[in-house]
Structures are given as C-alpha cells and as structure tokens.
Design an enzyme around this catalytic site. Structure first.
Site, PDB file in Angstrom:
ATOM      1  CE1 TYR A 136       4.326   2.779  -5.680  1.00  0.00           C
ATOM      2  CE2 TYR A 136       3.782   4.704  -4.367  1.00  0.00           C
ATOM      3  CZ  TYR A 136       4.161   3.382  -4.448  1.00  0.00           C
ATOM      4  OH  TYR A 136       4.366   2.648  -3.307  1.00  0.00           O
ATOM      5  NE  ARG A 189       0.408  -0.745   5.914  1.00  0.00           N
ATOM      6  CZ  ARG A 189       0.458   0.378   5.189  1.00  0.00           C
ATOM      7  NH1 ARG A 189      -0.663   0.999   4.867  1.00  0.00           N
ATOM      8  NH2 ARG A 189       1.620   0.866   4.770  1.00  0.00           N
ATOM      9  CE  LYS A 207       7.342   4.077  -2.780  1.00  0.00           C
ATOM     10  NZ  LYS A 207       6.893   3.477  -1.561  1.00  0.00           N
ATOM     11  CG  ASP A 280       2.478  -0.947   0.720  1.00  0.00           C
ATOM     12  OD1 ASP A 280       2.667   0.018   1.475  1.00  0.00           O
ATOM     13  OD2 ASP A 280       2.038  -0.823  -0.432  1.00  0.00           O
TER      14      ASP A 280
END
Length: 588
Positions: A136, A189, A207, A280
């Site tokens: 991550y 984003r 994730k 995001d």
C-alpha cells in the site's frame, strides 16, 4: 464458421492440411483453426495436476506432500523436495529483500498473490510492518502511475462506460458469488497523485488485500472494482500503454446515472449486506455518493470516514500525553477536502457527545484553511457545500502561517495533498504557542507529506507529538530516539469491515466510527506512550482489528442495525474465530 471436430473426443485425429498447425489429438481444432474460424475455449473442471498448480487458491508449490502429489497427479510436475510453508515464507522474504527498488518488491508480491494466495497472505500477516509500505502507501502510488507498463494479469473487475445498461451482467461475470466487501474507485483522485483513470485499480486491489491480511476477511469474499468513465490526464490519454478508455471523463447526469446503475446492480446481485467502500473519488463526487447512498446501501468512504476515525483515535490517545480533553483544544486544518472535513466533523461530533453542546457550537473549535486561505464567514456564499459549516466569524487570513498566528491552534492537521507545506516558520510558530504541539502530516504518499518526522522533531526541539499518513523511520534528535506515529487508515477499515460483516450490518452510522476510534485508542499502552506513540504498533494488527470489530459490532447491535442474530456472547472471540487463516489446507 466454427471449427467443429468430426471425430469423437479422445480419438487421435490427423489433420495434414498444409499451412496450419494441427496434428495428432487436435480434436477441438484450436491448433488447426485459421484466423477467420471461431474456437470454443475450454478448461478441465477438476483441479488436479497442472491445473491445480496454476490455481492460486489451491496451489501450495513445493509444500504438496507425497500423498497429495500422488492423489492429484502432481508427481513429476514438481521437484522431489517438500518444503513447509514456513520455509517457503523465509525464502520469499529473502528474495524480496534483494530488491532495492520498492516497485520491484510490489511487482514480486503481486506475482506471488496471483500464484499462491495463501503464501502471499501468510507473508503479509507475519511481516506486516515491513511489507505494508510495499503493498500500500507509498509504493502503491507509484504502481498506479505505471500500471499500464507493469500490467501483467487483470485483477478485479473493470466496468467502463461501454457497459452502460448491462452492469448487472458484468458483475455476474465475476466468478465468486459470496461477495461481502467491494472496494470501488473511479481513479479521479488517487492518493495525492491526481487523476490516474483506469490505472487506479491498484488501490482497490491493495485495500482488499489488507482487508484480508489485517481484518481476516476471506479473499474470495472481496471484489476490487474500477469504474472507468474516462480520464482528464493528458499524459495517460497519449500513452500507448494506458489500459483504460481514451476519452475525457463523463460528468454531470451521465456520470450520476452510470454510478446509480452500478449501485443498484451491486445490491441486486449481492444483497443488502455487501459493504461498498468508495475509494479515491474526487471531492465533489465522494461527498455526493456518500450522502446519496448512505440510507439505502451499506456504504463507507475511507477517505472521509476512515481517515476521520483513525485521526480521532490518535487525538483521544494523545489526551493522556497532553493532559487536555478534546474540548480544550483548538484545531487547525490545512486542506478542506474529503479527509479534512471528514475528520473535522467526527471531532466535532465526539466533543458534542462528551460535553452535551450542540454540534454547531463544537464546530467552532475547528478551523480550516484551503487554497484561498482561512475559511471564514465572509467567504460562505462562494464555498462548496461541505466547507460551509466551517466558515466562522473572523477577518480574512490569506495563508497558513497567518492562520497559525491568528488562531493559535494546539493541533495542526495536514490533509492538503501538497508536500512541504508545514514550513519551518509554521512548525516553529506551533512550538512557540504550545509546550507539546500535536502535528499530523497526513497526506500520502510520503512525497506529499506536509512535513517529515525529522523536520517536525527538529523544528520543535523534540517537543512535537507527530503523526503521519505514510511511514517515517525513527528520528534521533539531541541523543534521543523518537518513534513517529502513523495515522494509517489500515488501523480502522479492516476491523470496521469485519465488525459490519459479522454483525450483518445493513447501514454505517457515525456512532460506529466513534466506536472504532475509541477501540483503537484503548489499545495504546503506557509503554507506547513512553516511546512517544499515540498508535499501537502494527505488529499485532489482527488483535487490534478483532477488538475494533467487536466494538463496531456491539454498536451495530445497540443501534438495531444488525441482522445476524442472536448476538454472540463474546464478540472479540467471535471476531477472532471469523478471521481467514492463510495456513495451507491438507488435500484428500
């Protein structure tokens, strides 16, 4: 015209036509078909032999026993040595440590995940502090930027505008049926890196690997999804290796209708209790989606709610170090987007519950700075709706240092996505106004952090209590070693997700986020405080997640939003027993 075998399967069929690659046993015509002929793809349905070794869910590599090799037609397909899973783990870690470039480690780990699922998760669980920055932040950010170039094998489900009107059919293409958690992004984003379009898939994949490793949710119950509505990133639009739609982003009604079809299809296909985590999305879409679907779906936005919960946990834990209650602090945020306003709202809610004051009053303890300066009431008419509750009475202030000097905050929180914005002047001003300034530089990846741990400790002469979104190494200042805290969402979302699943939650509410924050803060010990930590170490993250899951589940039952009845007597033990184990299974 399709290529249809004229002889029975299993018989040797010779095809001596010149110019084609047929031959003995080409009974299905795959090799002899010309380019204009159609071929039916087929696979064997029994996982044995070569097929078993190529299935990441069941493959054990050299750990297959002699009995298993005989029973499943593996003899001769593997070298004769038999290695335990522990030895395999040590071997992989040894090889990973030979790589000096983090992206190479990331690619090696993704390759392992696609080859041997259980070994991948055992590796991640046992070496979480070392490997978390690889799978991550910060490495996943670079992986997303280069996703088109390093793309080897599809992971997750891609739903593009081309599938409008048939999203339900696309969802049904996913082979697993018992999905419990979906992480979805539209790539607009990605971390602090901006619009990466379809290449944002690395985020849902990463994730969900943490939902499994840290929260114990079965890999087969996890579904990463990227919604491809185009990209406004010119570099990607002109990149021959870009894997997404080469068109400008859909917006407005077209975007809203497409997302609505997706949300309806998810509920129809997977039911009321599937957790959909928005990840995001750009600010304007993130707030709208969370607001629109929070009353009809089980939805969660990690950027807004997960970040808020983990930061609040750090603030609750810091009360012991600072000797102040939350209500005694003055908070100043740099950044008024998803993360900033989400954290601010949860802090205000917590203070309201502790003091009994209305939330409209407790918000006045919290100030936000955006790109145009301090958010004040004279700007209210021009502000986006999610910023308006934070427009307080004050004269305009154009920059952060001016706001620090005017507001004199005790807590400074950065969610701007812009690196090095906590300048020496800003940090020194915090140290002048406070004996122990609390400074949280939360933007990811590391390059976008508002300041480094070394800068925070040096500029405050070792007095700062510091936390960051991405990891920093320990800092030695004036002969003392400081351990930077990491306000990482990974503390919260795996346990939160497990708690929602094991209680059969049908909705997410703020009280559940507060419960998660309090559960995390409660696991910070006196030993941790002595080392300057306001978060527990990641080394026992599964224990942390189990405790968070139990508290979230308890709150879900208390709110009447749980459907898994009866309630377990010991929710912590139930959480621990529900967790996926990556240890190899024995095969018949």
């Amino acid at each position: 015209m399709g290529s249809t075998p004229t002889d029975l399967p299993g018989e040797d069929v010779a095809d001596n036509r010149s110019g084609v690659g047929g031959g003995i046993s080409d009974v299905y015509g795959e090799d002899s078909a010309t380019l204009d002929q159609l071929v039916t793809p087929w696979v064997t349905s029994v996982a044995s032999g070569y097929t078993l070794m190529r299935d990441p869910r069941y493959n054990k590599g050299l750990a297959f026993t002699d009995k298993e090799r005989d029973a499943h037609y593996l003899t001769g397909l593997l070298p004769p040595v038999i290695l335990s899973q522990d030895v395999q783990e040590r071997k992989v870690m040894h090889n990973l440590r030979q790589y000096t470039v983090p992206l190479q480690r990331y690619m090696a780990l993704m390759d392992l995940q696609e080859r041997n699922e259980r070994l991948f998760y055992k590796l991640l669980i046992d070496n979480v502090e070392e490997l978390l920055p690889v799978v991550y932040t910060p490495t996943v950010g670079e992986a997303c930027q280069k996703y088109g170039s390093i793309f080897r094998k599809p992971q997750g489900l891609y739903i593009s505008l081309n599938e409008k009107g048939k999203i339900l059919e696309v969802l049904k293409n996913w082979p697993q049926r018992g999905i419990q958690v979906i992480v979805v992004t539209d790539g607009e984003r990605i971390l602090g890196l901006g619009d990466l379009g379809c290449q944002g898939m690395g985020i849902p994949v990463g994730k969900l690997s943490l939902y499994t490793a840290l929260g114990g949710i079965r890999p087969s119950a996890c579904l990463p999804i990227t919604i491809d509505v185009g990209t406004n990133n010119e570099k990607l639009l002109n990149d021959e290796f870009y894997i997404g739609l080469k068109q400008r982003r859909a917006t407005g009604q077209e975007y809203a209708e497409f997302l609505h079809e997706f949300m309806c299809a998810v509920k129809q296909n997977y039911g009321e209790k599937v957790l959909v985590q928005f990840e995001d999305f750009a600010n304007h879409n993130a707030f709208d989606l969370l607001s629109k679907y929070s009353d009809s779906h089980l939805v969660f936005n990690d950027d807004i709610q997960g970040t808020a919960s983990v930061v609040l946990a750090g603030l609750i834990a810091a009360q012991k170090v600072l000797g102040k209650k939350l209500a005694d602090h003055t908070f100043l945020f740099l950044g008024a987007g998803e993360a900033g306003t989400g954290i601010a709202e949860l802090i205000a809610l917590k203070i309201s519950k502790e003091t009994g004051a209305p939330i409209t009053e407790t918000r006045k303890k919290i100030w936000l700075v955006d790109s145009k300066g301090l958010i004040v009431s004279s700007r209210k008419e021009s502000l986006q709706h999610f910023k308006q509750p934070w427009a307080h009475e004050h004269k305009p202030v154009k920059d952060l240092i001016g706001a620090v000097n005017a507001i004199k905050p005790t807590v400074l929180i950065g969610t701007s996505g812009v690196g090095q914005t906590f300048t020496k002047e800003v940090v020194e001003a915090m140290a002048t106004n406070n004996e122990k300034p609390l400074i949280l530089a939360l933007s990811n990846p590391t390059s976008q952090a508002e300041c480094t741990a070394e800068q925070a400790y040096t500029w405050t002469k070792g007095r700062a209590i510091f936390g960051s979104g991405s990891p920093f190494d320990p800092v030695v200042y004036d002969g003392k070693t400081y351990l930077p805290g990491q306000a990482n969402n990974c503390y919260i979302f795996p346990g939160l997700g497990l708690g929602l699943i094991m209680s059969g939650a049908i909705r997410v509410r703020d009280d559940m986020l507060l419960a998660a924050s309090e559960a995390l803060a409660a696991q910070v010990t006196e030993e941790h405080y002595a080392n300057g930590l306001i978060y527990p170490p990641f080394s026992n993250i599964r224990e942390i997640s189990a405790n968070i899951a139990a508290c979230v589940a308890a709150k879900t039952y208390d709110l009447g939003l749980a459907s898994n009845l009866p309630r377990a007597k010991d929710l912590v033990k139930f959480a621990e027993s529900s967790m996926y184990s990556p240890v190899y299974r024995n095969y018949r």
